[in-house]
Design a protein around this motif. Sequence first.
Motif, PDB file in Angstrom:
ATOM      1  N   GLY A 196       0.778  -1.236   0.000  1.00 42.65           N
ATOM      2  CA  GLY A 196       0.000   0.000   0.000  1.00 42.65           C
ATOM      3  C   GLY A 196       0.805   1.280   0.000  1.00 42.65           C
ATOM      4  N   TYR A 197       2.107   1.165  -0.169  1.00 43.42           N
ATOM      5  CA  TYR A 197       2.933   2.366  -0.197  1.00 43.42           C
ATOM      6  C   TYR A 197       2.889   3.068  -1.546  1.00 43.42           C
ATOM      7  N   LEU A 198       2.608   2.338  -2.593  1.00 42.40           N
ATOM      8  CA  LEU A 198       2.478   2.909  -3.933  1.00 42.40           C
ATOM      9  C   LEU A 198       1.045   2.693  -4.396  1.00 42.40           C
ATOM     10  N   ASP A 199       0.280   3.738  -4.418  1.00 39.18           N
ATOM     11  CA  ASP A 199      -1.124   3.657  -4.809  1.00 39.18           C
ATOM     12  C   ASP A 199      -1.411   4.821  -5.755  1.00 39.18           C
ATOM     13  N   ASP A 200      -1.424   4.542  -7.055  1.00 35.90           N
ATOM     14  CA  ASP A 200      -1.616   5.601  -8.046  1.00 35.90           C
ATOM     15  C   ASP A 200      -2.943   6.328  -7.873  1.00 35.90           C
ATOM     16  N   GLU A 201      -4.012   5.591  -7.574  1.00 36.24           N
ATOM     17  CA  GLU A 201      -5.320   6.222  -7.435  1.00 36.24           C
ATOM     18  C   GLU A 201      -5.368   7.133  -6.216  1.00 36.24           C
ATOM     19  N   ALA A 202      -4.795   6.701  -5.095  1.00 35.74           N
ATOM     20  CA  ALA A 202      -4.773   7.545  -3.900  1.00 35.74           C
ATOM     21  C   ALA A 202      -3.936   8.800  -4.138  1.00 35.74           C
TER      22      ALA A 202
ATOM     23  N   ALA B 203      -3.397  10.216  -7.046  1.00 40.82           N
ATOM     24  CA  ALA B 203      -4.151  11.070  -7.975  1.00 40.82           C
ATOM     25  C   ALA B 203      -5.284  11.788  -7.241  1.00 40.82           C
ATOM     26  N   ARG B 204      -5.987  11.099  -6.328  1.00 38.18           N
ATOM     27  CA  ARG B 204      -7.066  11.749  -5.561  1.00 38.18           C
ATOM     28  C   ARG B 204      -6.510  12.887  -4.709  1.00 38.18           C
ATOM     29  N   ALA B 205      -5.374  12.672  -4.076  1.00 36.63           N
ATOM     30  CA  ALA B 205      -4.758  13.723  -3.265  1.00 36.63           C
ATOM     31  C   ALA B 205      -4.336  14.902  -4.141  1.00 36.63           C
ATOM     32  N   PHE B 206      -3.814  14.614  -5.316  1.00 39.32           N
ATOM     33  CA  PHE B 206      -3.404  15.656  -6.249  1.00 39.32           C
ATOM     34  C   PHE B 206      -4.611  16.486  -6.683  1.00 39.32           C
ATOM     35  N   VAL B 207      -5.715  15.814  -7.012  1.00 41.88           N
ATOM     36  CA  VAL B 207      -6.937  16.509  -7.425  1.00 41.88           C
ATOM     37  C   VAL B 207      -7.429  17.420  -6.305  1.00 41.88           C
ATOM     38  N   ALA B 208      -7.492  16.890  -5.098  1.00 39.93           N
ATOM     39  CA  ALA B 208      -7.973  17.689  -3.964  1.00 39.93           C
ATOM     40  C   ALA B 208      -7.103  18.915  -3.744  1.00 39.93           C
ATOM     41  N   GLU B 209      -5.796  18.738  -3.811  1.00 40.13           N
ATOM     42  CA  GLU B 209      -4.892  19.862  -3.594  1.00 40.13           C
ATOM     43  C   GLU B 209      -5.040  20.921  -4.676  1.00 40.13           C
ATOM     44  N   ARG B 210      -5.084  20.493  -5.924  1.00 35.14           N
ATOM     45  CA  ARG B 210      -5.176  21.446  -7.034  1.00 35.14           C
ATOM     46  C   ARG B 210      -6.509  22.196  -7.019  1.00 35.14           C
ATOM     47  N   GLN B 211      -7.560  21.516  -6.646  1.00 35.82           N
ATOM     48  CA  GLN B 211      -8.859  22.173  -6.650  1.00 35.82           C
ATOM     49  C   GLN B 211      -9.029  23.080  -5.435  1.00 35.82           C
ATOM     50  N   GLU B 212      -8.573  22.638  -4.280  1.00 34.64           N
ATOM     51  CA  GLU B 212      -8.745  23.440  -3.071  1.00 34.64           C
ATOM     52  C   GLU B 212      -7.806  24.642  -3.031  1.00 34.64           C
TER      53      GLU B 212
END
Length: 127
Positions: A12-18, A20-29
């Motif tokens: 669980g240390y490499l999770d592309d979807e997680a 990407a979700r964190a990236f989306v949240a940061e960029r939008q917020e």
Amino acid sequence: MEATLRRCAEQGYLDDEATARAFVAERQERRGLGKARVAAELRRRGAAAGAVTAALAGVGDDDELGRAREAAAKWRRRDAAGPAARAALARHLDRKGFSRRAIVTVLEEAGAAEGAGLDEAEPEPAD
């Protein structure tokens, strides 16, 4: 190296979807970006198509419209009015990656407020 990467992914240390979700949240917020711009940035950074789709699946049209309204409110030029200002605002929102639907709605709302003689920066006087 492959074995190490595989083991990290399994644990669980490499999770592309997680990621990407964190990236989306940061960029939008923090940056107030729209879905199209965030998706383009993820693809440019090498995110898998499935991770991009999954990360953006939770972003609804209402969320997009709300962020477009916020971006427009931050951008709005106090001294500018009329068609030139609306066109500049549309270009700004487009560069930030908002959908055409969100841009048109924000522009219609701005035109209605302008047509009614309302200034969003000034609160209405209390009686």
